[in-house]
Design a protein around this motif. Structure first.
Motif, PDB file in Angstrom:
ATOM      1  N   ASN A 114     109.532  32.847  81.848  1.00 17.32           N
ATOM      2  CA  ASN A 114     109.055  31.824  82.037  1.00 17.32           C
ATOM      3  C   ASN A 114     110.179  30.839  82.400  1.00 17.32           C
ATOM      4  O   ASN A 114     110.579  29.641  82.600  1.00 17.32           O
ATOM      5  N   GLY A 115     110.841  31.414  83.781  1.00 17.07           N
ATOM      6  CA  GLY A 115     111.547  30.241  84.008  1.00 17.07           C
ATOM      7  C   GLY A 115     112.948  30.526  83.737  1.00 17.07           C
ATOM      8  O   GLY A 115     114.018  28.997  83.463  1.00 17.07           O
ATOM      9  N   ARG A 116     113.079  30.915  82.386  1.00 15.09           N
ATOM     10  CA  ARG A 116     114.154  30.228  80.968  1.00 15.09           C
ATOM     11  C   ARG A 116     115.084  31.369  80.849  1.00 15.09           C
ATOM     12  O   ARG A 116     114.422  32.639  80.996  1.00 15.09           O
ATOM     13  N   ILE A 117     116.431  31.690  80.617  1.00 12.76           N
ATOM     14  CA  ILE A 117     117.033  33.069  80.384  1.00 12.76           C
ATOM     15  C   ILE A 117     116.821  32.908  79.209  1.00 12.76           C
ATOM     16  O   ILE A 117     117.497  32.005  78.349  1.00 12.76           O
ATOM     17  N   VAL A 118     116.422  33.825  78.635  1.00 13.53           N
ATOM     18  CA  VAL A 118     116.195  34.355  77.179  1.00 13.53           C
ATOM     19  C   VAL A 118     116.907  35.387  76.871  1.00 13.53           C
ATOM     20  O   VAL A 118     117.365  36.732  76.880  1.00 13.53           O
ATOM     21  N   PRO A 119     118.298  35.059  76.010  1.00 14.76           N
ATOM     22  CA  PRO A 119     119.014  35.317  76.043  1.00 14.76           C
ATOM     23  C   PRO A 119     118.825  36.481  74.299  1.00 14.76           C
ATOM     24  O   PRO A 119     117.722  36.439  73.922  1.00 14.76           O
ATOM     25  N   LEU A 120     119.077  38.137  74.081  1.00 16.68           N
ATOM     26  CA  LEU A 120     119.665  38.996  73.699  1.00 16.68           C
ATOM     27  C   LEU A 120     120.139  39.187  72.772  1.00 16.68           C
ATOM     28  O   LEU A 120     121.641  39.192  73.110  1.00 16.68           O
ATOM     29  N   MET A 121     119.589  39.274  71.132  1.00 14.48           N
ATOM     30  CA  MET A 121     120.549  38.856  70.271  1.00 14.48           C
ATOM     31  C   MET A 121     121.285  41.236  70.820  1.00 14.48           C
ATOM     32  O   MET A 121     120.568  41.920  70.716  1.00 14.48           O
ATOM     33  N   ALA A 122     123.070  41.116  70.359  1.00 15.81           N
ATOM     34  CA  ALA A 122     123.780  42.076  70.281  1.00 15.81           C
ATOM     35  C   ALA A 122     122.982  42.812  68.964  1.00 15.81           C
ATOM     36  O   ALA A 122     122.460  41.938  67.935  1.00 15.81           O
ATOM     37  N   THR A 123     123.143  43.749  68.992  1.00 13.07           N
ATOM     38  CA  THR A 123     122.414  45.269  67.548  1.00 13.07           C
ATOM     39  C   THR A 123     123.697  45.439  67.243  1.00 13.07           C
ATOM     40  O   THR A 123     125.103  45.473  67.252  1.00 13.07           O
ATOM     41  N   GLY A 124     123.033  45.952  65.892  1.00 13.37           N
ATOM     42  CA  GLY A 124     124.088  46.559  64.764  1.00 13.37           C
ATOM     43  C   GLY A 124     124.441  48.256  64.484  1.00 13.37           C
ATOM     44  O   GLY A 124     124.065  49.167  66.579  1.00 13.37           O
ATOM     45  N   ARG A 125     125.246  49.086  64.721  1.00 17.97           N
ATOM     46  CA  ARG A 125     125.899  50.293  64.622  1.00 17.97           C
ATOM     47  C   ARG A 125     124.700  51.058  64.250  1.00 17.97           C
ATOM     48  O   ARG A 125     124.472  52.060  66.121  1.00 17.97           O
ATOM     49  N   ARG A 126     123.297  51.544  63.734  1.00 19.78           N
ATOM     50  CA  ARG A 126     122.584  52.369  63.874  1.00 19.78           C
ATOM     51  C   ARG A 126     121.795  52.173  65.422  1.00 19.78           C
ATOM     52  O   ARG A 126     122.101  53.377  65.728  1.00 19.78           O
ATOM     53  N   PRO A 127     121.456  51.004  64.888  1.00 19.94           N
ATOM     54  CA  PRO A 127     120.711  50.357  66.359  1.00 19.94           C
ATOM     55  C   PRO A 127     121.064  51.209  67.960  1.00 19.94           C
ATOM     56  O   PRO A 127     120.406  51.470  68.847  1.00 19.94           O
ATOM     57  N   ASN A 128     122.454  50.769  68.239  1.00 21.41           N
ATOM     58  CA  ASN A 128     123.144  50.889  69.189  1.00 21.41           C
ATOM     59  C   ASN A 128     123.431  52.681  68.989  1.00 21.41           C
ATOM     60  O   ASN A 128     122.978  53.313  70.751  1.00 21.41           O
ATOM     61  N   ARG A 129     123.791  53.237  68.202  1.00 24.22           N
ATOM     62  CA  ARG A 129     124.458  54.638  68.074  1.00 24.22           C
ATOM     63  C   ARG A 129     122.740  55.428  68.561  1.00 24.22           C
ATOM     64  O   ARG A 129     123.041  56.324  69.419  1.00 24.22           O
ATOM     65  N   VAL A 130     121.255  55.309  68.081  1.00 20.93           N
ATOM     66  CA  VAL A 130     120.315  55.293  68.206  1.00 20.93           C
ATOM     67  C   VAL A 130     120.187  55.686  70.051  1.00 20.93           C
ATOM     68  O   VAL A 130     119.676  56.561  70.483  1.00 20.93           O
ATOM     69  N   PHE A 144     122.480  55.048  72.558  1.00 18.92           N
ATOM     70  CA  PHE A 144     123.424  55.779  72.819  1.00 18.92           C
ATOM     71  C   PHE A 144     123.486  57.439  73.091  1.00 18.92           C
ATOM     72  O   PHE A 144     122.498  57.837  74.257  1.00 18.92           O
ATOM     73  N   ARG A 145     121.706  58.014  71.805  1.00 13.78           N
ATOM     74  CA  ARG A 145     121.703  59.362  72.464  1.00 13.78           C
ATOM     75  C   ARG A 145     120.852  59.874  72.900  1.00 13.78           C
ATOM     76  O   ARG A 145     121.232  60.624  73.711  1.00 13.78           O
ATOM     77  N   ILE A 146     119.580  58.526  72.766  1.00 13.69           N
ATOM     78  CA  ILE A 146     118.749  58.795  74.013  1.00 13.69           C
ATOM     79  C   ILE A 146     119.406  59.005  75.202  1.00 13.69           C
ATOM     80  O   ILE A 146     119.490  59.590  76.504  1.00 13.69           O
ATOM     81  N   VAL A 147     120.552  57.433  75.534  1.00 15.34           N
ATOM     82  CA  VAL A 147     120.666  57.920  76.963  1.00 15.34           C
ATOM     83  C   VAL A 147     121.321  58.813  77.415  1.00 15.34           C
ATOM     84  O   VAL A 147     121.066  59.496  78.537  1.00 15.34           O
ATOM     85  N   ARG A 148     121.961  59.124  76.773  1.00 12.74           N
ATOM     86  CA  ARG A 148     123.129  60.626  76.726  1.00 12.74           C
ATOM     87  C   ARG A 148     122.039  61.601  77.208  1.00 12.74           C
ATOM     88  O   ARG A 148     122.201  62.023  77.819  1.00 12.74           O
ATOM     89  N   SER A 149     120.535  61.565  76.610  1.00 10.97           N
ATOM     90  CA  SER A 149     120.239  62.738  76.577  1.00 10.97           C
ATOM     91  C   SER A 149     119.062  62.804  78.029  1.00 10.97           C
ATOM     92  O   SER A 149     119.507  63.487  78.634  1.00 10.97           O
ATOM     93  N   LEU A 150     119.394  61.387  78.288  1.00  9.57           N
ATOM     94  CA  LEU A 150     118.058  61.056  79.303  1.00  9.57           C
ATOM     95  C   LEU A 150     119.469  60.841  80.694  1.00  9.57           C
ATOM     96  O   LEU A 150     118.855  61.832  82.024  1.00  9.57           O
TER      97      LEU A 150
END
Length: 185
Positions: free
Chosen positions: A24-40, A42-48
């Motif tokens: 909607n014409g606005r920049i919507v910041p996305l929050m940084a994530t925690g350790r577990r969601p980030n590792r999950v 990462f594993r998906i990206v590595r496999s892809l």
């Protein structure tokens, strides 16, 4: 006297100093994530990425990749999923966002992605993914160790993958499979 706020553009999003999406014409910041969601994620990206490299088709991306799309009825003009796979034309300038939606998008829940409001936001974002042309969207829950796999062909009836299952992203990533146990290891 009030002044109208100027609509943000994709060029403004390029200059934003963090992960965000244009809605909607606005920049919507996305929050940084925690350790577990980030590792999950990462594993998906590595496999892809292993899949894409082995087949020579498409590319896998981490959580800060920008996908620019024509404005949807919701007002959305971009996506930045937690993990993604794209199989389409690449921009002439490799420093720019990809023009078009991810073929496969992965949204990994963070600690604030639970409850009724979060469910409504995630459902709306899935609708946007499918309206833009994404074929498969995963809603990954690292608390319950489950993956809801939504497909554009049947966007309201997800396939549920749990520990002990082998997850897929058909038809977006043909032949790619990943043990759910490895995702949540």
């Amino acid at each position: 006297m009030t002044t109208a706020t100027q609509r943000a553009t994709l060029d403004d999003l390029y200059r934003f100093p963090g992960k965000a999406e244009l809605i909607n014409g606005r920049i919507v910041p996305l929050m940084a994530t925690g350790r577990r969601p980030n590792r999950v994620a990462f594993r998906i990206v590595r496999s892809l990425d292993d899949y894409a490299q082995a087949r020579g088709v498409g590319e896998a991306y981490t959580d800060n990749m920008g996908f620019a799309i024509p404005m949807l009825p919701s007002g959305r003009e971009s996506f930045s999923p937690d993990a993604s796979y794209y199989n389409g034309p690449f921009p002439a300038d490799a420093m720019r966002f990809i023009k078009g939606p991810p073929t496969f998008a992965v949204e990994v829940r963070s600690e604030n992605d639970y409850g009724d409001a979060a469910e409504a936001e995630m459902a709306a974002k899935r609708e946007d993914y499918f309206a833009a042309g994404t074929l498969v969207v995963w809603d990954v829950d690292p608390v319950s160790d489950t993956i809801l796999c939504y497909r554009a062909a049947n966007p309201t009836q997800p396939t549920v993958f749990r520990r002990g299952d082998v997850a897929d992203a058909e038809p977006a990533v043909p032949g790619w499979r990943m043990d759910v146990d490895k995702i949540f290891a």
